[in-house]
Scaffold this active site. Structure first.
Site, PDB file in Angstrom:
ATOM      1  N   TYR A  71       0.964  -1.252   0.046  1.00 54.40           N
ATOM      2  CA  TYR A  71       0.093   0.107   0.165  1.00 54.40           C
ATOM      3  C   TYR A  71       0.599   1.181  -0.184  1.00 54.40           C
ATOM      4  O   TYR A  71       1.455   1.344   1.037  1.00 54.40           O
ATOM      5  CB  TYR A  71      -0.831  -0.355   0.727  1.00 54.40           C
ATOM      6  CG  TYR A  71      -2.009   1.546   1.693  1.00 54.40           C
ATOM      7  CD1 TYR A  71      -2.797   1.313   0.607  1.00 54.40           C
ATOM      8  CD2 TYR A  71      -1.647   2.178   2.727  1.00 54.40           C
ATOM      9  CE1 TYR A  71      -3.981   2.464   0.297  1.00 54.40           C
ATOM     10  CE2 TYR A  71      -2.634   3.250   2.583  1.00 54.40           C
ATOM     11  CZ  TYR A  71      -3.750   3.543   1.364  1.00 54.40           C
ATOM     12  OH  TYR A  71      -3.947   4.213   1.601  1.00 54.40           O
TER      13      TYR A  71
ATOM     14  N   ASP B 137       9.546   2.492  -0.289  1.00 53.76           N
ATOM     15  CA  ASP B 137       8.355   3.171   0.468  1.00 53.76           C
ATOM     16  C   ASP B 137       8.561   2.642   2.108  1.00 53.76           C
ATOM     17  O   ASP B 137       8.480   1.804   2.705  1.00 53.76           O
ATOM     18  CB  ASP B 137       6.763   2.238   0.551  1.00 53.76           C
ATOM     19  CG  ASP B 137       6.064   3.039   1.177  1.00 53.76           C
ATOM     20  OD1 ASP B 137       6.507   4.683   1.949  1.00 53.76           O
ATOM     21  OD2 ASP B 137       4.719   4.173   0.155  1.00 53.76           O
TER      22      ASP B 137
ATOM     23  N   LYS C  72       4.581   9.131   8.813  1.00 48.20           N
ATOM     24  CA  LYS C  72       4.551   8.294  10.524  1.00 48.20           C
ATOM     25  C   LYS C  72       5.600   9.222  11.244  1.00 48.20           C
ATOM     26  O   LYS C  72       5.632  10.176  12.359  1.00 48.20           O
ATOM     27  CB  LYS C  72       3.930   6.878  10.598  1.00 48.20           C
ATOM     28  CG  LYS C  72       2.992   6.622   9.234  1.00 48.20           C
ATOM     29  CD  LYS C  72       2.350   5.295   9.839  1.00 48.20           C
ATOM     30  CE  LYS C  72       1.960   5.579   8.587  1.00 48.20           C
ATOM     31  NZ  LYS C  72       0.130   5.232   8.579  1.00 48.20           N
TER      32      LYS C  72
HETATM   33  N1  HOZ Z   1      -3.538   3.561   6.126  1.00 46.87           N
HETATM   34  C1  HOZ Z   1      -2.961   3.356   7.809  1.00 46.87           C
HETATM   35  C2  HOZ Z   1      -2.678   1.735   8.331  1.00 46.87           C
HETATM   36  N2  HOZ Z   1      -1.825   1.090   7.320  1.00 46.87           N
HETATM   37  C3  HOZ Z   1      -4.844   3.793   8.148  1.00 46.87           C
HETATM   38  C4  HOZ Z   1      -4.575   5.124   8.527  1.00 46.87           C
HETATM   39  C5  HOZ Z   1      -6.129   4.840   9.920  1.00 46.87           C
HETATM   40  O1  HOZ Z   1      -6.554   4.359   9.605  1.00 46.87           O
HETATM   41  O2  HOZ Z   1      -5.288   6.096  10.520  1.00 46.87           O
END
Ligand code: HOZ
Length: 430
Positions: free
Chosen positions: A144, A238, A266
């Site tokens: 992702y 990534d 993050k």
């Molecule tokens: N894309 C995030 C986890 N890999 C989720 C982010 C969220 O829902 O805060």
């Protein structure tokens, strides 16, 4: 455990926000029940609007490596706020954070800050296309890279959780330049290069965290690097999720493979919205205003976000053993989980990389998205619900990764293992 207020809040939220959430994976859809509405966090714990307390193994999906309300980060943010929330003009804090990242990551000579991981990856892809003058990109099933159009193809995280590998609203024309390969399968990448001589870059999570935790094999990454070099394509790591989580100096130090561009997010924002992408100067200098590849953002390098990021990264630099300590705790947690599961006849595969941990209720080791998808989703849902009842907050999708923070002590880990024992006992009917 009562969660009446959470349920009411969720009802109300659904009236005004699609699905009641601002990011789909939060909706608890794949595990059942309603999402927990959070009132506050402190250290290792989350407190919900009903007054329940949970040990937090989500850590805001990664950023909070020092737990909730870390004093150093909190004070840095408060101090920054007092000087102004946003200027849309350069500040010294941006250079400070840039310097730290450049010093830590050998592959990064220059870096640009943006406001989210999605933005970082989207911009990195544009840069790779601008640098190489090519259009196609290769991505891996189950990885992702945020929700920009060309990357929303066989994506992990929420897209996998809800079985929507690609999304309506993404024109086929936008994804026709995205070639798909299988994680940890070099032959599938060779096929992409055989099919196209127009590949600008290969993008990969070297430590995949969005199909559950599935690290790439070293040999696979080495061959990937060689293939990119032989074909004049760039390699993008990534590390939005794994950066400063799996190791302090990037996956390149544990895999021995150097990427051309790295994307981060993050932890680098200490809990504030930040993303970044960086790489060799010759590539980064293609960016506007130095070069022709356009990229911009009003809140990019926001002073409050930079203050949080600077506090988090300098704290990590000053305590360089932190990630090793967290890795030991994560290992103990996963060891305890495996033992408890096997005692109750539950097949369970576990993985740890630094402060990241992952588990699959699966008979076989998981090397790619197809393997991950064969995990027992129903058992995962029951496990999630039961652990929540015990006061442990785990990611609400089997395709996400767990995180340890410094606030999670050895004792908390042992208590969690005892809860695993209890829950597996109930789930196995023993
Ligand atoms: N894309 C995030 C986890 N890999 C989720 C982010 C969220 O829902 O805060």
């Amino acid at each position: 455990m009562q969660r009446i207020h959470s349920q009411e809040d969720f009802q109300e939220a659904q009236r005004f926000i699609p699905g009641g959430v601002n990011s789909p994976v939060r909706a608890f859809k794949s595990v059942g029940g309603t999402p927990v509405f959070i009132k506050e966090g402190k250290g290792a714990y989350l407190y919900d609007v009903d007054g329940n307390r949970y040990v937090d193994y989500v850590q805001s999906w990664g950023p909070l490596i020092f737990g909730h309300r870390d004093e150093t980060i909190e004070n840095a943010v408060i101090d920054a706020v007092k000087h102004g929330l946003s200027f849309g003009a350069p500040t010294e804090a941006e250079t400070e954070l840039a310097k730290d990242v450049v010093e830590l990551f050998e592959s990064i000579e220059k870096i640009r800050f943006v406001s989210s991981g999605t933005e970082a990856v989207m911009s990195a892809i544009r840069l790779a296309r601008g640098f190489t003058g090519r259009d196609d990109i290769v991505k891996f099933e189950g990885c992702y890279h945020g929700h920009s159009d060309s990357l929303l193809v066989s994506a992990g995280s929420g897209a996998a959780t809800f079985g929507t590998p690609s999304s309506p609203g993404v024109p086929a024309d936008f994804t026709k330049h995205t070639l798909l390969a299988k994680y940890n399968d070099i032959e599938s990448v060779k096929k992409c290069f055989a099919d196209s001589d127009n590949i600008a870059c290969v993008i990969i999570e070297p430590i995949a965290g969005n199909m559950g935790l599935v690290p790439a094999e070293k040999e696979f990454l080495k061959e990937l690097r060689e293939l990119c070099d032989a074909n004049g394509a760039l390699l993008i790591f990534d590390e939005v999720m794994s950066g400063f989580r799996a190791t302090l100096r990037g996956a390149e130090t544990i895999t021995g493979v150097t990427p051309d561009i790295v994307t981060l997010g993050k932890v680098i924002g200490g809990g504030m919205p930040v993303g970044a992408f960086g790489g060799r100067a010759e590539i980064m200098n293609m960016l506007s205003p130095e070069g022709p590849v356009y990229q911009a953002g009003t809140l990019s390098g926001n002073p409050v976000a930079m203050a949080a990021g600077n506090a988090a990264i300098s704290k990590l630099k000053q305590n360089s053993r932190v990630i090793d300590v967290l890795e030991k705790r994560a290992q103990r947690l996963m060891e305890g989980m495996s033992e408890a599961a096997s005692k109750h006849g539950i097949p369970c595969q576990t993985t740890v990389r630094g402060s990241m941990f992952g588990f699959f209720f699966n008979e076989n080791p998981v090397k790619n998205f197809d393997d991950a998808a064969k995990s027992d989703a129903e058992l995962f849902a029951k496990f999630h619900t039961a652990m929540l009842e015990e006061g442990y907050y785990f990611a609400c999708s089997l395709y996400e990764t767990g995180f340890i923070s410094t606030a999670i002590t050895d004792q908390i880990i042992e208590d969690t293992i005892a809860a695993f024992e209890k829950v597996f006992g109930v789930l196995s009917g023993k």
